[in-house]
Motif scaffolding. Structure first.
Motif, PDB file in Angstrom:
ATOM      1  N   LEU A  64       0.826  -1.205   0.000  1.00 54.58           N
ATOM      2  CA  LEU A  64       0.000   0.000   0.000  1.00 54.58           C
ATOM      3  C   LEU A  64       0.862   1.257   0.000  1.00 54.58           C
ATOM      4  CD1 LEU A  64      -2.839   1.262   0.273  1.00 54.58           C
ATOM      5  CD2 LEU A  64      -2.599   1.014   2.748  1.00 54.58           C
ATOM      6  N   LEU A  65       1.959   1.245   0.741  1.00 53.06           N
ATOM      7  CA  LEU A  65       2.754   2.454   0.941  1.00 53.06           C
ATOM      8  C   LEU A  65       3.834   2.664  -0.118  1.00 53.06           C
ATOM      9  CD1 LEU A  65       3.273   2.271   4.821  1.00 53.06           C
ATOM     10  CD2 LEU A  65       1.504   3.513   3.554  1.00 53.06           C
ATOM     11  N   LEU A  66       4.371   1.584  -0.692  1.00 49.85           N
ATOM     12  CA  LEU A  66       5.569   1.697  -1.518  1.00 49.85           C
ATOM     13  C   LEU A  66       5.366   1.422  -2.999  1.00 49.85           C
ATOM     14  CD1 LEU A  66       8.182  -0.138   0.777  1.00 49.85           C
ATOM     15  CD2 LEU A  66       7.764   2.326   0.586  1.00 49.85           C
ATOM     16  N   SER A  67       4.293   0.731  -3.381  1.00 48.31           N
ATOM     17  CA  SER A  67       4.208   0.208  -4.742  1.00 48.31           C
ATOM     18  C   SER A  67       4.262   1.286  -5.815  1.00 48.31           C
ATOM     19  CB  SER A  67       2.938  -0.628  -4.905  1.00 48.31           C
ATOM     20  OG  SER A  67       3.025  -1.822  -4.174  1.00 48.31           O
ATOM     21  N   LEU A  68       3.524   2.372  -5.618  1.00 48.58           N
ATOM     22  CA  LEU A  68       3.518   3.436  -6.634  1.00 48.58           C
ATOM     23  C   LEU A  68       4.926   3.980  -6.859  1.00 48.58           C
ATOM     24  CD1 LEU A  68       0.313   5.545  -5.834  1.00 48.58           C
ATOM     25  CD2 LEU A  68       0.813   4.344  -7.965  1.00 48.58           C
ATOM     26  N   HIS A  69       5.621   4.279  -5.794  1.00 47.51           N
ATOM     27  CA  HIS A  69       6.957   4.869  -5.914  1.00 47.51           C
ATOM     28  C   HIS A  69       7.978   3.831  -6.380  1.00 47.51           C
ATOM     29  CE1 HIS A  69       5.548   8.605  -4.178  1.00 47.51           C
ATOM     30  NE2 HIS A  69       4.971   7.911  -3.218  1.00 47.51           N
ATOM     31  N   VAL A 116       8.177  -9.521   8.878  1.00 48.04           N
ATOM     32  CA  VAL A 116       7.246  -9.601   7.751  1.00 48.04           C
ATOM     33  C   VAL A 116       7.102  -8.252   7.054  1.00 48.04           C
ATOM     34  CG1 VAL A 116       5.991 -11.570   8.695  1.00 48.04           C
ATOM     35  CG2 VAL A 116       5.233  -9.278   9.263  1.00 48.04           C
ATOM     36  N   LEU A 117       7.278  -7.151   7.814  1.00 51.20           N
ATOM     37  CA  LEU A 117       7.252  -5.825   7.192  1.00 51.20           C
ATOM     38  C   LEU A 117       8.442  -5.648   6.249  1.00 51.20           C
ATOM     39  CD1 LEU A 117       5.661  -3.092   7.289  1.00 51.20           C
ATOM     40  CD2 LEU A 117       7.332  -2.342   8.981  1.00 51.20           C
ATOM     41  N   ALA A 118       9.625  -6.065   6.669  1.00 52.67           N
ATOM     42  CA  ALA A 118      10.822  -5.935   5.831  1.00 52.67           C
ATOM     43  C   ALA A 118      10.740  -6.848   4.613  1.00 52.67           C
ATOM     44  CB  ALA A 118      12.067  -6.263   6.649  1.00 52.67           C
ATOM     45  N   VAL A 119      10.296  -8.095   4.804  1.00 54.93           N
ATOM     46  CA  VAL A 119      10.159  -9.008   3.668  1.00 54.93           C
ATOM     47  C   VAL A 119       9.134  -8.473   2.677  1.00 54.93           C
ATOM     48  CG1 VAL A 119       9.380 -11.314   2.995  1.00 54.93           C
ATOM     49  CG2 VAL A 119      10.927 -11.044   4.929  1.00 54.93           C
ATOM     50  N   GLY A 120       8.033  -7.928   3.177  1.00 51.63           N
ATOM     51  CA  GLY A 120       7.028  -7.345   2.287  1.00 51.63           C
ATOM     52  C   GLY A 120       7.566  -6.159   1.513  1.00 51.63           C
ATOM     53  N   SER A 121       8.386  -5.317   2.156  1.00 48.97           N
ATOM     54  CA  SER A 121       8.948  -4.149   1.475  1.00 48.97           C
ATOM     55  C   SER A 121       9.867  -4.573   0.334  1.00 48.97           C
ATOM     56  CB  SER A 121       9.720  -3.290   2.470  1.00 48.97           C
ATOM     57  OG  SER A 121       8.877  -2.804   3.492  1.00 48.97           O
ATOM     58  N   LEU A 122      10.717  -5.550   0.589  1.00 49.65           N
ATOM     59  CA  LEU A 122      11.609  -6.039  -0.463  1.00 49.65           C
ATOM     60  C   LEU A 122      10.822  -6.736  -1.573  1.00 49.65           C
ATOM     61  CD1 LEU A 122      14.414  -7.356   1.900  1.00 49.65           C
ATOM     62  CD2 LEU A 122      14.638  -5.468   0.265  1.00 49.65           C
ATOM     63  N   SER A 123       9.744  -7.399  -1.215  1.00 51.12           N
ATOM     64  CA  SER A 123       8.917  -8.068  -2.225  1.00 51.12           C
ATOM     65  C   SER A 123       8.250  -7.073  -3.162  1.00 51.12           C
ATOM     66  CB  SER A 123       7.855  -8.935  -1.541  1.00 51.12           C
ATOM     67  OG  SER A 123       8.448  -9.974  -0.790  1.00 51.12           O
ATOM     68  N   VAL A 124       7.921  -5.888  -2.661  1.00 55.58           N
ATOM     69  CA  VAL A 124       7.344  -4.853  -3.519  1.00 55.58           C
ATOM     70  C   VAL A 124       8.288  -4.553  -4.676  1.00 55.58           C
ATOM     71  CG1 VAL A 124       6.739  -2.408  -3.643  1.00 55.58           C
ATOM     72  CG2 VAL A 124       5.887  -3.798  -1.765  1.00 55.58           C
ATOM     73  N   PHE A 125       9.548  -4.328  -4.379  1.00 52.92           N
ATOM     74  CA  PHE A 125      10.524  -3.997  -5.425  1.00 52.92           C
ATOM     75  C   PHE A 125      10.742  -5.190  -6.360  1.00 52.92           C
ATOM     76  CE2 PHE A 125      11.315  -0.678  -2.369  1.00 52.92           C
ATOM     77  CZ  PHE A 125      11.606   0.418  -3.166  1.00 52.92           C
ATOM     78  N   PHE A 126      10.784  -6.395  -5.803  1.00 50.09           N
ATOM     79  CA  PHE A 126      10.921  -7.581  -6.641  1.00 50.09           C
ATOM     80  C   PHE A 126       9.743  -7.687  -7.608  1.00 50.09           C
ATOM     81  CE2 PHE A 126      10.470 -12.011  -7.746  1.00 50.09           C
ATOM     82  CZ  PHE A 126      11.761 -12.486  -7.848  1.00 50.09           C
ATOM     83  N   GLY A 362      -2.582  -3.532  -1.594  1.00 52.51           N
ATOM     84  CA  GLY A 362      -2.767  -2.588  -0.496  1.00 52.51           C
ATOM     85  C   GLY A 362      -4.013  -2.847   0.314  1.00 52.51           C
ATOM     86  N   VAL A 363      -5.050  -3.420  -0.307  1.00 54.30           N
ATOM     87  CA  VAL A 363      -6.257  -3.727   0.457  1.00 54.30           C
ATOM     88  C   VAL A 363      -6.057  -4.944   1.352  1.00 54.30           C
ATOM     89  CG1 VAL A 363      -7.768  -2.761  -1.318  1.00 54.30           C
ATOM     90  CG2 VAL A 363      -7.275  -5.214  -1.336  1.00 54.30           C
ATOM     91  N   ARG A 364      -4.982  -5.709   1.122  1.00 52.71           N
ATOM     92  CA  ARG A 364      -4.786  -6.928   1.900  1.00 52.71           C
ATOM     93  C   ARG A 364      -4.549  -6.652   3.385  1.00 52.71           C
ATOM     94  NH1 ARG A 364      -1.429 -10.892  -2.294  1.00 52.71           N
ATOM     95  NH2 ARG A 364      -2.965 -10.768  -3.973  1.00 52.71           N
ATOM     96  N   PRO A 365      -3.655  -5.696   3.749  1.00 51.43           N
ATOM     97  CA  PRO A 365      -3.555  -5.403   5.178  1.00 51.43           C
ATOM     98  C   PRO A 365      -4.846  -4.849   5.758  1.00 51.43           C
ATOM     99  CG  PRO A 365      -2.289  -3.816   3.887  1.00 51.43           C
ATOM    100  CD  PRO A 365      -2.669  -4.927   2.972  1.00 51.43           C
ATOM    101  N   LEU A 366      -5.606  -4.106   4.937  1.00 53.94           N
ATOM    102  CA  LEU A 366      -6.900  -3.629   5.417  1.00 53.94           C
ATOM    103  C   LEU A 366      -7.824  -4.809   5.695  1.00 53.94           C
ATOM    104  CD1 LEU A 366      -7.459  -0.603   2.989  1.00 53.94           C
ATOM    105  CD2 LEU A 366      -6.373  -0.630   5.245  1.00 53.94           C
ATOM    106  N   GLY A 367      -7.795  -5.817   4.809  1.00 54.13           N
ATOM    107  CA  GLY A 367      -8.590  -7.013   5.038  1.00 54.13           C
ATOM    108  C   GLY A 367      -8.133  -7.760   6.276  1.00 54.13           C
ATOM    109  N   SER A 368      -6.823  -7.840   6.473  1.00 51.14           N
ATOM    110  CA  SER A 368      -6.302  -8.528   7.655  1.00 51.14           C
ATOM    111  C   SER A 368      -6.707  -7.801   8.939  1.00 51.14           C
ATOM    112  CB  SER A 368      -4.782  -8.623   7.569  1.00 51.14           C
ATOM    113  OG  SER A 368      -4.398  -9.380   6.438  1.00 51.14           O
TER     114      SER A 368
END
Length: 432
Positions: A64-69, A116-126, A362-368
């Motif tokens: 949600l926070l990083l994908s656009l950038h 899980v926050l760090a792994v998710g952040s790196l996964s965005v770039f991947f 980005g809606v996934r954490p909202l769903g969680s």
């Protein structure tokens, strides 16, 4: 008489074969971790429903926070393969912090959130770098087959991963299973290092706006409808996902081994979905296949809150829900990936995917978080009913869009209604 070749033509190409192998190994590790991290939280750290919601949300908040950038930066930077290798190495390093912390008795939920926050952040770039690499390796007329191979091997890891994860948890301590996922990221990085495709060039100066991908989606009826449909189904299925381990272990009394076996049923379904999607799309069209997958994915989840009675009865209902849902999600993923590969311009690919990912993931954490809230206030079973019904309604976004009329792949430079097959992708001035 000649039959279908044992080795698909794409896998005879060394570059694609290495790319596919890395994706497959990494996916196997991911499936282990998807089961193991919630089990660590429940069994070792005694997390409640709200904390399970926070944990699931932490992994997807970066989308949600990083994908656009991230998509904008990737299009400007251009060296996407290098970014993917760095992301793999970073994810391996982060996961390897958990076992020693657990062994020292210092593992906490805060550390698990951070991991899980760090792994998710790196996964965005991947992830934003992956679609341009795919189209650099696969000819346009092989998009459906390429997506079927990638998703088919991913489906195979769905079969092996949860069962292997459950077995590792029973044989070893849960945190030690994360070592397997870390090793899978290292293998993925090695395979990516061994390919060197001709990637799309970096975006021209002044054309890397983070909002450009989102504007392109808004102007495209195909992408707009697919985003609304998939984002809605993701929101509600992640309500279910946040509560599923807690529901199965505490309310239904499933052991880790049985839970892994139930999740493996979804993986068997994804194998079937991957096998039939090509023929289904050829028979009914790639757009109708997308809609069919969007309906078949969530509909069986209505069986989850119905589960009860004996352990055998509950397991049978959950097996059925996971298996049929697995068929649907694979039909949806393959047809969606094929449509997107055909219609998104090369010079916008990372930005469009980043924008799509920002909303869809980005809606996934909202769903969680919503799952944790509903589970804590209404109880697990009522929360699961609400989520299953909401997920089924997601297909309404697509029914009245151009997607059901999309019989063949759209070309980048032609409107959807012409239904012409694409040649090699070319940059365009206007979206589909």
């Amino acid at each position: 008489m000649t039959g279908r070749p044992l080795i698909p033509p794409l896998l005879r190409e060394p570059a694609f074969r290495r790319y596919w192998s890395g994706q497959t190994v990494s996916s196997l590790g991911d499936q282990i971790t998807l089961l193991v991290i919630p089990l660590i939280a429940v069994s070792a750290l005694h997390a409640d429903a709200a904390q399970m919601g926070y944990l699931a949300a932490a992994g997807y908040l970066p989308y949600l926070l990083l994908s656009l950038h991230a998509g904008s930066w990737a299009d400007r930077y251009g060296r996407r393969r290098r970014v993917m290798i760095a992301a793999d190495l970073g994810r391996a390093a982060v996961l390897l912090t958990v076992p020693p912390a657990w062994a020292a008795g210092a593992l906490t939920l805060v550390q698990l959130y951070a991991v899980v926050l760090a792994v998710g952040s790196l996964s965005v770039f991947f992830n934003v770098c992956n679609p341009p690499l795919f189209v650099a390796l696969v000819p346009a007329d092989q998009y459906l087959r390429g997506n079927a191979l990638i998703n088919g091997s991913r489906a195979a890891t769905y079969v092996a991963g949860p069962g292997l994860g459950g077995l590792l948890v029973q044989l070893l301590a849960a945190p030690m299973a994360l070592v397997v996922d870390a090793l899978s990221f290292l293998v993925s990085a090695l395979f990516l290092h061994r390919i060197d495709p001709a990637e799309p060039p970096p975006a021209e100066a002044g054309r890397g706006s983070a909002g450009e991908g989102l504007r392109w989606i808004r102007r495209s009826p195909v992408m707009r409808a697919s985003l609304l449909g998939t984002a809605t189904v993701n929101l509600f299925t992640f309500v279910i996902g946040a509560l599923f381990v807690l529901y199965a272990t505490r309310e239904l009394g499933f052991s880790p081994g049985l839970l892994g076996a139930v999740l493996a049923a979804a993986a068997v379904g994804t194998l079937l979905g991957a096998a039939v999607t090509g023929r289904l799309a050829a028979r009914i069209g790639v757009g109708p296949a997308f809609l069919f997958g969007l309906v078949l994915f969530p509909a069986p989840l209505l069986l989850i809150p119905l589960a009860g009675g004996s352990t055998a009865t509950a397991a049978a209902l959950l097996f059925g829900a996971e298996f049929l849902s697995g068929v649907g999600v694979m039909i949806l993923d393959i047809s969606a990936g094929t449509i997107f590969a055909a219609c998104i311009p090369d010079d916008l690919r990372s930005r469009v995917f980043g924008a799509y990912q920002a909303v869809n993931y980005g809606v996934r954490p909202l769903g969680s978080l919503l799952g944790g809230l509903l589970g804590s206030t209404l109880g697990l079973r009522p929360a699961l009913w609400i989520a299953a019904i909401g997920a089924v309604a997601s297909g309404l976004w697509v029914v009245f869009s151009p997607i059901p009329r999309l019989r063949e792949l759209p070309a980048q430079n032609r409107p959807v209604e012409q239904n012409q097959r694409p040649d090699q992708p070319k940059p365009v001035e206007h979206p589909v």
